[in-house]
Write a protein that holds these residues in place. Structure first.
Motif, PDB file in Angstrom:
ATOM      1  N   MET A   1     -23.254  35.465 -17.525  1.00  0.00           N
ATOM      2  CA  MET A   1     -21.900  36.019 -17.478  1.00  0.00           C
ATOM      3  C   MET A   1     -21.195  35.604 -16.195  1.00  0.00           C
ATOM      4  N   ALA A   2     -21.911  35.623 -15.078  1.00  0.00           N
ATOM      5  CA  ALA A   2     -21.316  35.203 -13.806  1.00  0.00           C
ATOM      6  C   ALA A   2     -20.934  33.726 -13.845  1.00  0.00           C
ATOM      7  N   LYS A   3     -21.768  32.906 -14.449  1.00  0.00           N
ATOM      8  CA  LYS A   3     -21.456  31.475 -14.542  1.00  0.00           C
ATOM      9  C   LYS A   3     -20.209  31.222 -15.376  1.00  0.00           C
ATOM     10  N   GLU A   4     -20.081  31.923 -16.484  1.00  0.00           N
ATOM     11  CA  GLU A   4     -18.920  31.711 -17.342  1.00  0.00           C
ATOM     12  C   GLU A   4     -17.629  32.152 -16.655  1.00  0.00           C
ATOM     13  N   VAL A   5     -17.673  33.262 -15.946  1.00  0.00           N
ATOM     14  CA  VAL A   5     -16.474  33.749 -15.254  1.00  0.00           C
ATOM     15  C   VAL A   5     -16.071  32.779 -14.148  1.00  0.00           C
ATOM     16  N   ILE A   6     -17.028  32.327 -13.369  1.00  0.00           N
ATOM     17  CA  ILE A   6     -16.724  31.416 -12.262  1.00  0.00           C
ATOM     18  C   ILE A   6     -16.250  30.076 -12.799  1.00  0.00           C
ATOM     19  N   ARG A   7     -16.862  29.587 -13.869  1.00  0.00           N
ATOM     20  CA  ARG A   7     -16.431  28.314 -14.455  1.00  0.00           C
ATOM     21  C   ARG A   7     -14.982  28.400 -14.958  1.00  0.00           C
ATOM     22  N   GLY A   8     -14.636  29.495 -15.590  1.00  0.00           N
ATOM     23  CA  GLY A   8     -13.259  29.656 -16.048  1.00  0.00           C
ATOM     24  C   GLY A   8     -12.266  29.764 -14.910  1.00  0.00           C
ATOM     25  N   TRP A   9     -12.674  30.414 -13.817  1.00  0.00           N
ATOM     26  CA  TRP A   9     -11.781  30.545 -12.656  1.00  0.00           C
ATOM     27  C   TRP A   9     -11.530  29.185 -12.013  1.00  0.00           C
ATOM     28  N   ILE A  10     -12.566  28.378 -11.878  1.00  0.00           N
ATOM     29  CA  ILE A  10     -12.404  27.055 -11.270  1.00  0.00           C
ATOM     30  C   ILE A  10     -11.555  26.162 -12.170  1.00  0.00           C
ATOM     31  N   SER A  11     -11.746  26.259 -13.470  1.00  0.00           N
ATOM     32  CA  SER A  11     -10.985  25.408 -14.397  1.00  0.00           C
ATOM     33  C   SER A  11      -9.494  25.697 -14.353  1.00  0.00           C
ATOM     34  N   GLY A  12      -9.100  26.921 -14.012  1.00  0.00           N
ATOM     35  CA  GLY A  12      -7.698  27.281 -13.982  1.00  0.00           C
ATOM     36  C   GLY A  12      -7.022  27.117 -12.643  1.00  0.00           C
ATOM     37  N   LEU A  13      -7.701  26.567 -11.651  1.00  0.00           N
ATOM     38  CA  LEU A  13      -7.094  26.397 -10.330  1.00  0.00           C
ATOM     39  C   LEU A  13      -6.021  25.317 -10.365  1.00  0.00           C
ATOM     40  N   PRO A  14      -4.956  25.462  -9.575  1.00  0.00           N
ATOM     41  CA  PRO A  14      -3.988  24.362  -9.438  1.00  0.00           C
ATOM     42  C   PRO A  14      -4.636  23.134  -8.815  1.00  0.00           C
ATOM     43  N   ALA A  15      -3.919  22.034  -8.843  1.00  0.00           N
ATOM     44  CA  ALA A  15      -4.500  20.753  -8.432  1.00  0.00           C
ATOM     45  C   ALA A  15      -4.906  20.757  -6.962  1.00  0.00           C
ATOM     46  N   PHE A  16      -4.025  21.212  -6.074  1.00  0.00           N
ATOM     47  CA  PHE A  16      -4.340  21.195  -4.652  1.00  0.00           C
ATOM     48  C   PHE A  16      -5.473  22.171  -4.332  1.00  0.00           C
ATOM     49  N   GLU A  17      -5.483  23.331  -4.982  1.00  0.00           N
ATOM     50  CA  GLU A  17      -6.569  24.284  -4.758  1.00  0.00           C
ATOM     51  C   GLU A  17      -7.888  23.739  -5.303  1.00  0.00           C
ATOM     52  N   LEU A  18      -7.839  22.997  -6.400  1.00  0.00           N
ATOM     53  CA  LEU A  18      -9.058  22.438  -6.971  1.00  0.00           C
ATOM     54  C   LEU A  18      -9.657  21.373  -6.045  1.00  0.00           C
ATOM     55  N   VAL A  19      -8.803  20.521  -5.504  1.00  0.00           N
ATOM     56  CA  VAL A  19      -9.289  19.495  -4.575  1.00  0.00           C
ATOM     57  C   VAL A  19      -9.801  20.132  -3.292  1.00  0.00           C
ATOM     58  N   ALA A  20      -9.118  21.161  -2.815  1.00  0.00           N
ATOM     59  CA  ALA A  20      -9.588  21.850  -1.614  1.00  0.00           C
ATOM     60  C   ALA A  20     -10.940  22.518  -1.855  1.00  0.00           C
ATOM     61  N   LEU A  21     -11.132  23.107  -3.027  1.00  0.00           N
ATOM     62  CA  LEU A  21     -12.425  23.706  -3.339  1.00  0.00           C
ATOM     63  C   LEU A  21     -13.514  22.648  -3.386  1.00  0.00           C
ATOM     64  N   GLU A  22     -13.205  21.491  -3.957  1.00  0.00           N
ATOM     65  CA  GLU A  22     -14.188  20.410  -3.993  1.00  0.00           C
ATOM     66  C   GLU A  22     -14.583  19.973  -2.584  1.00  0.00           C
ATOM     67  N   ARG A  23     -13.603  19.817  -1.705  1.00  0.00           N
ATOM     68  CA  ARG A  23     -13.911  19.416  -0.337  1.00  0.00           C
ATOM     69  C   ARG A  23     -14.737  20.500   0.373  1.00  0.00           C
ATOM     70  N   GLY A  24     -14.395  21.760   0.193  1.00  0.00           N
ATOM     71  CA  GLY A  24     -15.141  22.831   0.834  1.00  0.00           C
ATOM     72  C   GLY A  24     -16.561  22.943   0.332  1.00  0.00           C
ATOM     73  N   VAL A  25     -16.770  22.754  -0.965  1.00  0.00           N
ATOM     74  CA  VAL A  25     -18.124  22.830  -1.527  1.00  0.00           C
ATOM     75  C   VAL A  25     -18.983  21.684  -1.004  1.00  0.00           C
ATOM     76  N   LEU A  26     -18.448  20.485  -0.991  1.00  0.00           N
ATOM     77  CA  LEU A  26     -19.217  19.337  -0.511  1.00  0.00           C
ATOM     78  C   LEU A  26     -19.480  19.422   0.988  1.00  0.00           C
ATOM     79  N   ALA A  27     -18.576  20.024   1.738  1.00  0.00           N
ATOM     80  CA  ALA A  27     -18.760  20.111   3.192  1.00  0.00           C
ATOM     81  C   ALA A  27     -19.788  21.174   3.562  1.00  0.00           C
ATOM     82  N   GLY A  28     -19.662  22.369   2.989  1.00  0.00           N
ATOM     83  CA  GLY A  28     -20.546  23.463   3.358  1.00  0.00           C
ATOM     84  C   GLY A  28     -21.710  23.695   2.435  1.00  0.00           C
TER      85      GLY A  28
END
Length: 392
Positions: free
Chosen positions: A272-299
């Motif tokens: 259930m946690a995976k599905e909720v988080i996956r849906g939240w990431i899929s709905g992010l705007p473009a700049f927020e999605l790229v920023a999340l990608e950079r933050g995940v890869l960095a930390g």
């Protein structure tokens, strides 16, 4: 006593004494018992004509002048050949073709111009930023102003913010066409990091008594408080982030530690946690999605990147925590204090590394460089998502 005459000497037999021969020990020692192997000469494999015989010294001044002219011509040819090779490696451009870098405001958005030429994305479209992201546009202009040649623009590590903004613009263009290929790749990557999130990797409880840190994490009252174990520090750092995300961002889900047990295999998160988080990431705007990608890869942590994104993104002002106002007694001004910024995100992401270096010491030009590089990349996350008009 009578002396023996020669006749008496012949009558008495001669007695000789023989001593056994002594073995003289050598005054050297063998270091090994391996039989020596003679060197095997190899055949000559050089190709080409033999070297020219030495040239005798010039006998006249004219000969010396001719020889120096030939040497100067050879040196000039070598310099020209080296310049051609360098020019080919630099893409045919030795220096940059622009003098000034400016940010222009257009009806479509903010654009960075090199003199009169706008910066373009890899897909040859003009890089246009939203009007609210003036800080990001200024940082991109500074990147290009620091370049010394046009060939440096081909190296992404010299223009990181330009590369991130171009990726966000590309995702926006694909979203308008209904193409979610890149968005799906980012979502899959982020979900893989959730299964091994750095924030949820805690030290085993059995080794608590042995994991005593020499690094103090509490600024006040450190003299009277005992040093915390690595597990205690990890729990104290992760709990506020987990509680904020499961309360304001993903309400109703449960996040469990990955290595909280005796097994060496990571503990998966509930479906259930995976599905909720996956849906939240899929709905992010473009700049927020790229920023999340950079933050995940960095930390190496999805939770830390999401917490930093929520804190600074203009898209999530409705769930951002209330700002604490603290009165500055010295200046009489009211200051705004953020609870979660770049420094807090970096400390949460590299907590175990800081604990180990505090115990065993840092490796010069390695740990200190990684520390600053992590903060640099997390700073790009803040620039990507923050907007103008916010007191941050």
């Amino acid at each position: 006593m009578k002396l023996l005459t020669p006749l008496s000497r012949l009558l008495i037999p001669e007695i000789r004494i023989f001593y056994p021969a002594r073995s003289i020990a050598p005054n050297y020692r063998c270091l090994h018992t391996t039989n020596p192997t003679p060197a095997t000469p190899l055949p000559v494999t050089a190709h080409g004509p033999p070297p020219k015989p030495p040239i005798p010294a010039a006998t006249s001044q004219e000969d010396r002048v001719v020889r120096r002219r030939k040497q100067a011509e050879l040196i000039k040819q070598g310099q020209e050949l080296g310049g051609v090779r360098k020019q080919q490696n630099d893409g045919g451009v030795k220096k940059r073709f622009w003098k000034n870098v400016k940010v222009h405001e257009t009806p479509e958005g903010l654009q960075v111009h090199l003199d009169h030429r706008p910066i373009r994305t890899p897909s040859k479209t003009i890089l246009t930023l939203p009007h609210s992201k003036s800080h990001l546009a200024t940082a991109i202009a500074l990147e290009w102003d620091l370049l010394t040649s046009a060939s440096q623009a081909l190296k992404q590590h010299l223009i990181p913010l330009t590369s991130l903004a171009s990726r966000a613009a590309e995702i926006q263009a694909l979203d308008s066409k209904g193409d979610t290929r890149i968005r799906g790749e980012i979502v899959s990557m982020a979900m893989r990091y959730l299964d091994t999130d750095t924030l949820l990797c805690w030290a085993p409880a059995a080794s608590n008594s042995h994991n005593v840190s020499r690094l103090r994490f509490v600024e006040d009252d450190t003299a009277s408080r005992p040093a915390e174990s690595l597990r205690d520090i990890q729990i104290r750092t992760a709990r506020p982030i987990m509680e904020f995300l499961t309360t304001h961002v993903w309400p109703g889900i449960e996040l469990v530690p990955i290595t909280d047990g005796d097994s060496i295999l990571p503990c998966p998160q509930p479906e259930m946690a995976k599905e909720v988080i996956r849906g939240w990431i899929s709905g992010l705007p473009a700049f927020e999605l790229v920023a999340l990608e950079r933050g995940v890869l960095a930390g190496k942590s999805l939770l830390v990147a999401a917490r930093l994104l929520i804190e600074w993104s203009a898209e999530f002002q409705h769930i951002q925590p209330q700002q604490q106002q603290q009165e500055d007694v010295g200046s009489g001004r009211i200051g705004i204090t953020r609870r979660f910024g770049i420094e807090e995100a970096a400390e949460a992401a590299d907590l175990e590394v800081r604990w180990q270096t505090g115990k065993w010491g840092e490796v010069e030009d390695t740990h200190d460089v990684n520390k600053e590089d992590l903060r640099r990349q997390l700073g790009s996350v803040v620039l990507l998502v923050s907007g103008e008009g916010e007191d941050r």
